[in-house]
Design a protein around this motif. Structure first.
Motif, PDB file in Angstrom:
ATOM      1  N   SER A  87      87.525 -46.088  25.119  1.00  0.00           N
ATOM      2  CA  SER A  87      86.107 -46.431  24.975  1.00  0.00           C
ATOM      3  C   SER A  87      85.947 -47.826  24.359  1.00  0.00           C
ATOM      4  O   SER A  87      85.116 -48.625  24.814  1.00  0.00           O
ATOM      5  N   HIS A 100      86.757 -50.389  26.988  1.00  0.00           N
ATOM      6  CA  HIS A 100      85.664 -50.495  27.955  1.00  0.00           C
ATOM      7  C   HIS A 100      84.510 -51.325  27.390  1.00  0.00           C
ATOM      8  O   HIS A 100      83.901 -52.129  28.112  1.00  0.00           O
ATOM      9  N   ASP A 101      84.211 -51.159  26.085  1.00  0.00           N
ATOM     10  CA  ASP A 101      83.068 -51.845  25.480  1.00  0.00           C
ATOM     11  C   ASP A 101      83.371 -53.278  25.042  1.00  0.00           C
ATOM     12  O   ASP A 101      82.494 -54.142  25.087  1.00  0.00           O
ATOM     13  N   GLU A 102      84.609 -53.555  24.601  1.00  0.00           N
ATOM     14  CA  GLU A 102      84.901 -54.829  23.945  1.00  0.00           C
ATOM     15  C   GLU A 102      85.822 -55.778  24.704  1.00  0.00           C
ATOM     16  O   GLU A 102      85.820 -56.971  24.420  1.00  0.00           O
TER      17      GLU A 102
END
Length: 89
Positions: free
Chosen positions: A53, A56-58
Motif C-alpha cells: 500500500s 502504491h501511494d508513495e
C-alpha cells in the motif's frame, strides 16, 4: 516498546520475503525488481500488505507483480529414537 526478533518468532511471526517487480518511471517498458523482508504473521500478512500500500501511494514506479514466501524460523524439532552410540577418539 518493540519486540525483539526472538519474541516475535515465539509469538508465531515468520520471515516474509517479497520480490516486487515494477515498471521504471522513466522507461515504462522496463521492469526492475526490489526485494523486501520483514517478520510478519501468516495468513494475513499485514506488514507486507502495508508495504505494498505504501509503495502504491508513495513510489512512482507502478507495480507489475509481487512474489513472496513465508517461513517460520522456529518450528518443532525432529525427534529420533537413538538405540546406540559409537565413540571414536
Amino acid at each position: 516498546m518493540q519486540m525483539s526478533e526472538t519474541e516475535m518468532m515465539l509469538k508465531g511471526y515468520g520471515l516474509t520475503t517479497a520480490e516486487l517487480y515494477y515498471h521504471m518511471p522513466d522507461f515504462p517498458h522496463v521492469l526492475n525488481s526490489f526485494v523486501w523482508q520483514d517478520y510478519d504473521l501468516a495468513p494475513d500478512h499485514d506488514k507486507l500488505l502495508g508495504f505494498i500500500s505504501f509503495w502504491h501511494d508513495e513510489i512512482e514506479g507502478p507495480l507489475h507483480s509481487v512474489r513472496f514466501s513465508h517461513r517460520k524460523m522456529i518450528s518443532p524439532g525432529e525427534w529420533r529414537n537413538v538405540v546406540g552410540e559409537f565413540t571414536y577418539h
